[in-house]
Structure formats: C-alpha cells, structure tokens
Design a protein around this motif. Structure first.
Motif, mmCIF file in Angstrom:
data_model
loop_
_atom_site.group_PDB
_atom_site.id
_atom_site.type_symbol
_atom_site.label_atom_id
_atom_site.label_comp_id
_atom_site.label_asym_id
_atom_site.label_seq_id
_atom_site.Cartn_x
_atom_site.Cartn_y
_atom_site.Cartn_z
ATOM 1 N N PHE A 20 0.690 -1.256 0.001
ATOM 2 C CA PHE A 20 0.077 0.066 0.020
ATOM 3 C C PHE A 20 0.697 1.277 -0.022
ATOM 4 O O PHE A 20 0.411 2.446 0.140
ATOM 5 N N ILE A 21 2.134 1.070 0.130
ATOM 6 C CA ILE A 21 3.174 2.301 0.311
ATOM 7 C C ILE A 21 2.786 3.258 -1.074
ATOM 8 O O ILE A 21 2.612 4.556 -0.783
ATOM 9 N N PRO A 22 2.676 2.808 -2.188
ATOM 10 C CA PRO A 22 2.496 3.794 -3.224
ATOM 11 C C PRO A 22 1.263 4.722 -3.102
ATOM 12 O O PRO A 22 0.984 5.746 -3.446
ATOM 13 N N MET A 23 0.141 3.966 -2.871
ATOM 14 C CA MET A 23 -1.278 4.455 -2.711
ATOM 15 C C MET A 23 -1.234 5.264 -1.609
ATOM 16 O O MET A 23 -1.788 6.367 -1.716
ATOM 17 N N ILE A 24 -0.791 4.977 -0.465
ATOM 18 C CA ILE A 24 -0.778 5.969 0.775
ATOM 19 C C ILE A 24 0.017 7.369 0.374
ATOM 20 O O ILE A 24 -0.550 8.388 0.516
ATOM 21 N N ASP A 25 0.923 7.281 -0.457
ATOM 22 C CA ASP A 25 1.775 8.300 -0.748
ATOM 23 C C ASP A 25 0.985 9.106 -1.681
ATOM 24 O O ASP A 25 0.924 10.479 -1.531
ATOM 25 N N GLU A 26 0.312 8.438 -2.694
ATOM 26 C CA GLU A 26 -0.600 9.248 -3.607
ATOM 27 C C GLU A 26 -1.830 9.952 -3.038
ATOM 28 O O GLU A 26 -2.029 11.081 -2.958
ATOM 29 N N VAL A 27 -2.325 9.511 -1.885
ATOM 30 C CA VAL A 27 -3.528 9.757 -1.130
ATOM 31 C C VAL A 27 -2.978 10.923 -0.216
ATOM 32 O O VAL A 27 -3.583 12.087 -0.261
ATOM 33 N N PHE A 28 -1.705 10.637 0.122
ATOM 34 C CA PHE A 28 -1.163 11.649 0.994
ATOM 35 C C PHE A 28 -1.134 13.128 0.354
ATOM 36 O O PHE A 28 -1.375 14.123 0.657
ATOM 37 N N LYS A 29 -0.316 12.974 -0.991
ATOM 38 C CA LYS A 29 -0.286 14.339 -1.915
ATOM 39 C C LYS A 29 -1.540 14.724 -2.068
ATOM 40 O O LYS A 29 -1.635 15.969 -2.043
ATOM 41 N N SER A 30 -2.470 14.116 -2.364
ATOM 42 C CA SER A 30 -4.006 14.489 -2.902
ATOM 43 C C SER A 30 -4.328 15.223 -1.435
ATOM 44 O O SER A 30 -5.346 16.212 -1.830
ATOM 45 N N LEU A 31 -4.184 14.644 -0.376
ATOM 46 C CA LEU A 31 -4.591 15.337 0.822
ATOM 47 C C LEU A 31 -4.272 16.588 1.077
ATOM 48 O O LEU A 31 -4.974 17.758 1.483
ATOM 49 N N VAL A 32 -2.900 16.811 1.060
ATOM 50 C CA VAL A 32 -2.058 17.788 1.082
ATOM 51 C C VAL A 32 -2.782 19.004 0.051
ATOM 52 O O VAL A 32 -2.834 20.122 0.569
ATOM 53 N N GLU A 33 -2.884 18.686 -1.167
ATOM 54 C CA GLU A 33 -3.314 19.471 -2.112
ATOM 55 C C GLU A 33 -4.582 19.940 -1.701
ATOM 56 O O GLU A 33 -5.112 21.374 -1.969
ATOM 57 N N ASN A 34 -5.485 19.016 -1.552
ATOM 58 C CA ASN A 34 -7.074 19.175 -1.375
ATOM 59 C C ASN A 34 -7.317 20.176 0.138
ATOM 60 O O ASN A 34 -8.638 20.304 0.226
ATOM 61 N N THR A 35 -6.527 20.193 1.046
ATOM 62 C CA THR A 35 -6.721 20.821 2.295
ATOM 63 C C THR A 35 -5.818 22.031 2.549
ATOM 64 O O THR A 35 -5.886 22.621 3.492
ATOM 65 N N LYS A 36 -5.037 22.379 1.427
ATOM 66 C CA LYS A 36 -4.050 23.569 1.795
ATOM 67 C C LYS A 36 -4.737 24.800 2.026
ATOM 68 O O LYS A 36 -4.209 25.816 2.668
ATOM 69 N N ASP A 37 -6.098 24.848 1.466
ATOM 70 C CA ASP A 37 -6.709 26.269 1.814
ATOM 71 C C ASP A 37 -7.283 26.171 2.955
ATOM 72 O O ASP A 37 -8.072 27.227 3.568
ATOM 73 N N ILE A 38 -7.279 25.290 3.966
ATOM 74 C CA ILE A 38 -7.966 25.306 5.138
ATOM 75 C C ILE A 38 -7.130 25.450 6.236
ATOM 76 O O ILE A 38 -6.171 24.593 6.587
#
Ligand SMILES: O=P(O)(O)OC[C@H]1O[C@H](O[C@H]2O[C@H](CO)[C@@H](O)[C@H](O)[C@H]2O)[C@H](O)[C@@H](O)[C@@H]1O
Length: 399
Positions: free
Chosen positions: A226-244
């Motif tokens: 799951f390492i690549p998937m977690i990394d992908e989700v992590f990046k997506s979470l960072v991108e999608n929460t950066k304005d909060i």
C-alpha cells in the motif's frame, strides 16, 4: 487472526469490509469502483483538486459527530450531551470518580497488579501520543520529557518493552530515542521486533533486518504493497486541504493522518468532506478517528492489537500461562490493543486478566469514557509514576 496457524497475508481478500461502518461511508459509496488488484489508481499523478461533494455526506455518515467527540477538552468544563449544558469541574469530579469504579486507578491498584505479576514474565506495551507525551497542538512538538524517557529506559532494563504508535516507526523512534525498545509504527503495520522466536519470523511480509545498532531484528510490514497508494493519497490530501487554515497532513508510510485540531470548528465539515471525497476513489483504504485527527489506513486485518499479539509471539511468551502483558494507551486505536488476544482460548487481554490474570490494558484518560481497558491513569505524569513503580518493584524483588 491467529498468528500461529495463519501464515497468509493479512490483506483482506475482500477489499470492501462487510461492516461498512468501519469506513464510515454509505453503502452506496462502497459499490463505487472496486479497484481489484491495482493498488494505485494513478489518478493523482498531477494531484488535481477534487470537486467538492455534498456536505450532507459527512453529517449523515457520523464523521462530524465522531470528530466532535474525538478528544476531551483540556479545561475541565465538560459538555453534557444529553442536556446540552456545560458541567462544572465539581460535578465533573463526581462523574470521574464514579467512572473510576469501573476503571480503577492503576496506581491505587498497584498492589493487586503486583500480586498478579509475581513470578510472571511481564511485557510492557506503550502508546506514544497522549501516553508518553502530552497532547499538544503541533504534532512535531510532541516531545516526551527527559524524566519520562529515563522511566521508559529503566522499564526496558527489566521487561521487554515496545512502543506502538500511529506515527511512522522512524518518527516515533526519533521522538523516543531509545535503542532498548521494540517499535511498531503506523498503528502496528511496521514492526521491528526480536528474531529469537522464529514462528512470527515465518510470517510472509516478515524479513530479517538490522536495527540502529546493527543488531539482527525481524521487520514485519503487512501493508507494504500500500506504500504507493498511501503516498498518492497523502499528496492529494495535502493539495486538497491546503486552503483550510490549520489543517495538517502527515505521511506515516503505511497510513496517513489529517489533523484538524487547529482548524476552526466551523471548517470541520469542509475538511471532513474533502477527505471523504478523496477516499471515495480508494475502496481499499478506510478511515478511523483519533484525537482531532482523521486516520486513513489500508483495509487489512491488522491493528495495534495484532501488533501486540505478534510481539508476544516473537518474544516466545504468547502461549505461556506465566506472561503478564501490560498495555498503556489513550486513544481509540489503543482499544484494539486492549482487546488483543492472548493465546489462551483466544480471549482478550482483559477477559484473560479477569479469569487468569495474564494481561490487561490501562487507559490514559482524564475524562470518563467507555473503554476495553481494565485500569486507568489520568495523564502521562501518572503513566510515568506507574512505570517507575514497576521498576522499583522489580529492583526490590531482585535484591
Ligand atoms: O498512536 P499514537 O502514538 O497515540 O499516535 C496517534 C496520533 O498521534 C499524533 O496526533 C495526536 O497527538 C498530537 C500531538 O500531541 C496532537 O496534536 C494531535 O491532535 C493528536 O491526534 C500524531 O500526530 C498522529 O499522526 C498519530 O496518528
């Protein structure tokens, strides 16, 4: 999962859990895109912003309710849910005292604990945040005190001792800084344990490695794929929460955390919705709630409880009648460890303790809450007192 008989991968064969409430997602969302064998959708290579979903999702699936109750207030003014009033400290003390009838103080019950520990091999398991270090606003500043470190170091001189944390193993090792311990990071999905008892070493996903001192160890990582998937989700979470404002995302390698402790409460529905929208694309990941944190982890049959069982097996004591496993933790994820199976008739630590005195959990909490633990302590300072008391007893017993 019972370690001795099952040497198959802990990855669940059915990626969608039958009990949908584990995901906190509507069942209609669960039919969404079963990604089969692929562990990475590849969707987030350019890390796009998600189109926001409907806020009703996170209201109706219980996420917001769980977020509100995920961590006690630091001042002793407690909201009474039934009457929607604030309960003053005095009333609160009464509530706490009556709660302690069910979860007695491990310090006040120390003699009883010693009676049960006599002539037994004691193994100590410790959570990190909220147990060894106080809860603070910035996760990077959650340091344990020097006196706590020396108490843990002393404990490890006399008893096999492990720290089991939601953080990455490297991070928790960096924070604790003791080579004498075993470490399990990412909620037990990354264990560095002893090699001496080979059965747990036969497990798939278990490889021989060396620790910081070059000593041979077993490295068990049941969620490696799951390492690549977690990394992908992590990046997506960072991108999608950066304005909060106040949102903070941590990558723990095998899981990832979205903190909302420093996010204004009026923005909690937004952060929850963003996480929810991303998780919709990852049916092989699930959400769990920690203290003002949303934890995203693989849907595998592995948790802190399994890590305790694995370590007991590695230490060669899991099937013994003369073992006393002590687990101290403060969070919801520690409940899995309080429920960990001793081998004896597959009972939980607490069931076994009640019947045969082989193990128990100690909940760290300054507010009343339901738990699978047997005893309680109020806060990390009481954890330290308990650890010191264990050492004093052992020294005295040896003398
Ligand atoms: O299993 P643990 O060792 O207890 O780790 C669980 C989470 O702990 C950290 O977050 C918590 O502590 C922070 C520092 O005190 C606090 O700011 C946060 O609100 C708490 O949830 C850690 O940062 C998380 O990644 C862990 O999952």
């Amino acid at each position: 999962m019972e370690l001795k008989s099952n040497h198959s991968s802990p990855v669940l064969t059915d990626p969608i859990p039958v009990n949908n409430s584990r995901l906190g997602i509507h069942s209609n969302l669960l039919s969404y895109q079963q990604s089969g064998g692929s562990l990475s959708s590849g969707k987030y290579m350019t890390i796009p912003r998600k189109k926001p979903g409907k806020l009703e999702d996170v209201w109706s699936n219980g996420w917001l309710e769980a977020m509100r109750s995920s961590s006690p207030p630091r001042k002793r003014l407690i909201k009474d849910k039934d009457f929607n009033i604030e309960v003053a400290a005095d009333d609160f003390d009464i509530a706490y005292c009556s709660w302690m009838i069910k979860y007695p103080s491990a310090l006040k019950s120390f003699d009883q604990i010693l009676k049960n520990a006599k002539n037994k091999k004691v193994a100590v398991f410790l959570d990190y945040d909220g147990t060894l270090s106080p809860i603070v606003d910035d996760p990077d500043l959650a340091f344990m005190s020097g006196s706590m470190r020396s108490a843990v170091k002393d404990v490890a001189k006399y008893f096999p001792t492990a720290v089991i944390s939601g953080r990455s193993r490297d991070k928790v090792y960096e924070l604790v800084g003791l080579t004498e311990l075993y470490y399990a990071g990412s909620h037990g999905m990354d264990i560095m344990g002893p090699v001496s008892h080979a059965e747990s070493g036969d497990h798939p996903n278990c490889i021989r490695s060396t620790d910081q001192l070059g000593k041979e160890v077993n490295l068990f990582q049941p969620a490696r794929e799951f390492i690549p998937m977690i990394d992908e989700v992590f990046k997506s979470l960072v991108e999608n929460t950066k304005d909060i404002k106040g949102a903070n995302v941590e990558n723990h390698k095998f899981c990832t955390s979205v903190h909302y402790r420093n996010v204004e409460e009026k923005n909690w529905p937004t952060i929850a919705q963003r996480v929810h929208d991303i998780l919709k694309d990852y049916p092989r990941l699930r959400l769990s709630h920690g203290r003002k944190v949303l934890e995203i982890r693989p849907v595998i049959d592995w948790n802190k409880g399994k890590a305790v069982e694995f370590l007991l097996e590695s230490l060669g004591v899991r099937d013994r009648d003369d073992v006393l496993a002590i687990y101290i933790g403060d969070d919801k994820t520690d409940e899995d460890a309080f429920k960990a199976n001793c081998k004896y008739k597959f009972k939980t630590l607490n069931q076994v303790f009640r019947e045969r005195n082989l193990g128990y959990g100690i909940l760290v909490s300054s507010v009343p809450k339901e738990s699978n633990a047997f005893f309680s302590v109020r806060d990390p300072s009481e954890v330290k007192k308990f650890l010191k008391a264990l050492v004093t007893w052992k020294k005295f017993e040896k003398a």
